[in-house]
Structures are given as C-alpha cells and as structure tokens.
Design an enzyme around this catalytic site. Structure first.
Site, PDB file in Angstrom:
ATOM      1  N   ASP A  56       0.836  -1.206   0.000  1.00 32.79           N
ATOM      2  CA  ASP A  56       0.000   0.000   0.000  1.00 32.79           C
ATOM      3  C   ASP A  56       0.871   1.257   0.000  1.00 32.79           C
ATOM      4  OD1 ASP A  56      -2.840   0.270  -0.064  1.00 32.79           O
ATOM      5  OD2 ASP A  56      -3.003  -0.897   1.754  1.00 32.79           O
ATOM      6  N   GLU A  79      -5.355   7.398  -0.161  1.00 27.88           N
ATOM      7  CA  GLU A  79      -5.913   6.698   0.992  1.00 27.88           C
ATOM      8  C   GLU A  79      -4.948   6.666   2.173  1.00 27.88           C
ATOM      9  OE1 GLU A  79      -8.203   2.552   2.125  1.00 27.88           O
ATOM     10  OE2 GLU A  79      -6.895   2.582   0.383  1.00 27.88           O
ATOM     11  N   ASP A 135      -6.240   4.973  -4.943  1.00 27.14           N
ATOM     12  CA  ASP A 135      -6.280   3.860  -3.993  1.00 27.14           C
ATOM     13  C   ASP A 135      -5.159   2.915  -4.408  1.00 27.14           C
ATOM     14  OD1 ASP A 135      -6.770   1.805  -2.262  1.00 27.14           O
ATOM     15  OD2 ASP A 135      -8.944   1.819  -2.537  1.00 27.14           O
ATOM     16  N   ILE A 137      -3.952   0.096  -3.209  1.00 27.19           N
ATOM     17  CA  ILE A 137      -4.437  -1.286  -3.296  1.00 27.19           C
ATOM     18  C   ILE A 137      -5.890  -1.293  -2.851  1.00 27.19           C
ATOM     19  CG2 ILE A 137      -4.285  -3.666  -2.487  1.00 27.19           C
ATOM     20  CD1 ILE A 137      -1.393  -3.404  -2.082  1.00 27.19           C
ATOM     21  N   ASP A 138      -6.783  -1.430  -3.799  1.00 31.93           N
ATOM     22  CA  ASP A 138      -8.197  -1.587  -3.482  1.00 31.93           C
ATOM     23  C   ASP A 138      -8.475  -3.086  -3.449  1.00 31.93           C
ATOM     24  OD1 ASP A 138     -10.828  -0.684  -2.979  1.00 31.93           O
ATOM     25  OD2 ASP A 138     -11.368  -1.165  -5.046  1.00 31.93           O
ATOM     26  N   THR A 140      -7.638  -5.137  -0.317  1.00 29.86           N
ATOM     27  CA  THR A 140      -6.448  -5.676   0.346  1.00 29.86           C
ATOM     28  C   THR A 140      -6.636  -7.124   0.779  1.00 29.86           C
ATOM     29  OG1 THR A 140      -7.196  -4.606   2.391  1.00 29.86           O
ATOM     30  CG2 THR A 140      -5.510  -3.486   1.103  1.00 29.86           C
ATOM     31  N   ASP A 285     -12.333   4.970  -3.865  1.00 33.62           N
ATOM     32  CA  ASP A 285     -12.901   3.636  -4.062  1.00 33.62           C
ATOM     33  C   ASP A 285     -13.751   3.538  -5.319  1.00 33.62           C
ATOM     34  OD1 ASP A 285     -11.851   2.259  -1.849  1.00 33.62           O
ATOM     35  OD2 ASP A 285     -13.359   3.101  -0.516  1.00 33.62           O
TER      36      ASP A 285
END
Length: 347
Positions: A56, A79, A135, A137-138, A140, A285
């Site tokens: 991330d 994020e 984002d 890593i959307d 996770t 998101d």
C-alpha cells in the site's frame, strides 16, 4: 465489434493518460513483487481493522512521485499517510517500503522523499480545479489471498472524473479462460470510450475498446459481488436478485475489479449497499471505476440512482449512500429493486 484505440483522435488529456498508465503499471509491479515475498509481519491493521500491507505504502509512493514529476502543481487525494512509518516503531516497515520503492523508480529516493511522496495524498479535494485520487491497493483482502485487487487512479477536474485507470494484476485477460493469461489495465478518458490492454505490456501494444453487455432484461443479468460481505449485505443482494428474477450464479471478486468485469461484459450488476447509517463512501474507491463504466456504456449511481458526486471533498457525502453500477438498459430496474428492498428493511 471492438476497435483499437487511436492516439491520433485523442489529444484531450493525452499526457495525463500516458502518465497515469505508467504510474499504475509501476505500482502494480510493486504490489506483485511484495506478494511474491509476503510474510505475516508485513501486514498492519488500520483503525477500521482492514488489512494493509507494505505494498500500500510503496504503491502510493511510486504513483505520487510519478505524478509529482509530470504534474507538480496537481494535488492528490490518497488513501494512505505515513504515520505508521514514522519513528522507531515504524522503522522496520519504513525500511521495507523504501527498499521496495527503489526497485520501481528511475532514480533512487531517500527515506524522506518516500515519506513525503506518500503524504502528498492528503489533499482535501473539492469542486474546483484539478486533483488526482488514488487507492494504491483496493481490495487488500483479495490481495492477501492472491486473488483480485486493483491499483486505482483517477483525475478529477472541477468536481468530475475525467480520466480513470485500473490496474488489475490478477484479473484474467479473458474471463472465460480463468487459468489463462492474467493482468489487465483499463483506461477511460471522458468522451473517448473505455479500453483494455494487457498489464505491463510493451508501449506499442494496441488497446481494445470495451463495452458493457447489451442486457435488456434483468432475468439475463449476472451479479458481480464481493467475496467479503463487509461492504454490502449478501442477504440484501439475494432479495434484490429475487425481485429482478435473477437466477444465474454471481461472479465473486474483491475491489474495483468488479467495475472492470461489468465494463467488459463479464457481469452486469454491482451493488454496494450502505453497510451502516454512518459509513460514507470514499472517492478513491470509485473514481476510476466510475468513468470506466460510464465510458463503456453503463451507468453508476447511488441508491437513489443519482450520479456519483466527486465535488464534495474526500468522500461521496453529497450522495444518498451506496453505489450501484449496471448495464444501462437495466439500471433503472435495479435501482427500483434496491429501493424496495431497503424500504422493507426499514419497516
């Protein structure tokens, strides 16, 4: 019939499009690199209890540094922030992140430069000017399982998403060949359509246009649902499916890869119903997925059917809650079923 993307007809946001693709590709490589050597110690816990990994932070630093290089005046709504990497307590993780970032950058970055890059994502957003939303890593949980996750980047100008890129490293290039080639990048610019290409392909590779499936009757539709039930209720989805006479099995995956699946016709409906009365959706998101669906001929809105409003800051607080995406011809019917289901729950 699919068509190839032609750079000759697309001068609007052409540089931003190319830079965003580069940033998402590099960040996707960072995520894949981390997964290959992932150990439990590399996982933190956020205040909201969702897992977050060193990837991330590394992915956000890589994307933000690339955006700063090409568009130094553009702020970023991201994020993550670097608070978990600070001080003695954050030293071990910080060192891993810096090492990771320097495998993906053109020039070495110092620890301070990496932390500063991560913290460039603290912009408040708003209705005027231009800013990016990321984002890193959307999905996770999908990432940690070796399943679906996405690197999501969007450009917002005067409160509206104008450009979106999704990097989906584990998504099959062809959904009917789940054991075949994996790695998909989707990109859309306002007014230019949505396109798919192989992730991390050579720069000269062609892009193929994508369109939502031409589904006119909800009985022929397929849901795309989360593997996890934290963001929406699978029970509510079942009730809505019954109202819409949907009997086909759902496609299940985490992250904005669901937007990708709908955009190219692998599924037809995504429901993200309000998980609580207080939860407000975040713009990172949905920014990239929103424009990719729209440019592919679908529709995205809140539970009332209103278009998502990205002008209110870091969240979708101007909307009525939830997010619904669907093929255009069945969108209104889906919204009606959603409202009927939610009204029954409140009785």
């Amino acid at each position: 019939m699919s068509r190839l993307y032609s750079s000759h007809v697309a001068t609007y946001l052409a540089k931003e499009r190319a830079v965003a693709i580069e940033a998402v590709e590099r960040a996707s490589k960072v995520c894949q690199s981390v997964f290959k050597r992932l150990v439990a110690e590399e996982t933190l816990t956020k205040n909201d209890k969702s897992p977050v990994t060193v990837a991330d932070f590394g992915a956000q630093a890589v994307v933000n540094s690339i955006l700063e290089k090409h568009f130094p005046q553009d702020p970023i709504v991201g994020e993550e922030d670097s608070k978990d990497l600070q001080g003695d307590q954050g030293r071990a993780l910080r060192e891993k992140v810096v090492e990771l970032v320097n495998t993906a950058t053109e020039a070495p970055m110092s620890t301070d430069e990496v932390l500063r890059a991560i913290d460039r994502g603290q912009y408040a957003g708003g209705p005027k000017g231009r800013h990016w939303t990321l984002d890193p890593i959307d999905g996770t949980k999908g990432f940690l399982r070796g399943e679906q996750f996405a690197v999501c980047l969007a450009l917002i100008i005067d409160g509206k998403v104008r450009l979106g890129v999704l990097g989906c490293p584990n998504l099959p290039y062809e959904m009917d060949k789940p054991d075949g080639e994996r790695g998909v990048l989707m990109v859309a610019v306002e007014g230019q359509g949505a396109f798919q290409r192989r992730l991390n392909a050579d720069s000269g590779v062609s892009e193929t246009s994508i369109r939502v499936a031409d589904v006119a009757d909800t009985r022929d539709a397929v849901f795309c649902e989360s593997v996890e039930s934290g963001h929406t209720s699978h029970g509510d989805n079942a009730n809505i499916a019954k109202l819409l006479n949907i009997t086909k099995p759902s496609v299940r995956m985490d992250s904005q890869c669901k937007y990708a699946a709908i955009a190219r016709g692998d599924a037809n409906i995504m429901l993200r119903l309000p998980s609580s009365s207080t939860y407000v959706e975040k713009i990172w998101d949905h920014g990239a997925g929103n424009i990719i669906i729209s440019e592919a001929g679908g529709r995205v809105g809140d539970i009332n059917g209103n278009p998502l409003d990205f002008s209110a800051g870091r969240t979708l607080s101007a909307n009525g809650g939830g997010v619904i995406a669907a093929s255009a011809k069945i969108f209104d019917a889906v919204i009606q079923a959603v409202q009927t289901t939610l009204a029954q729950k409140s009785e």
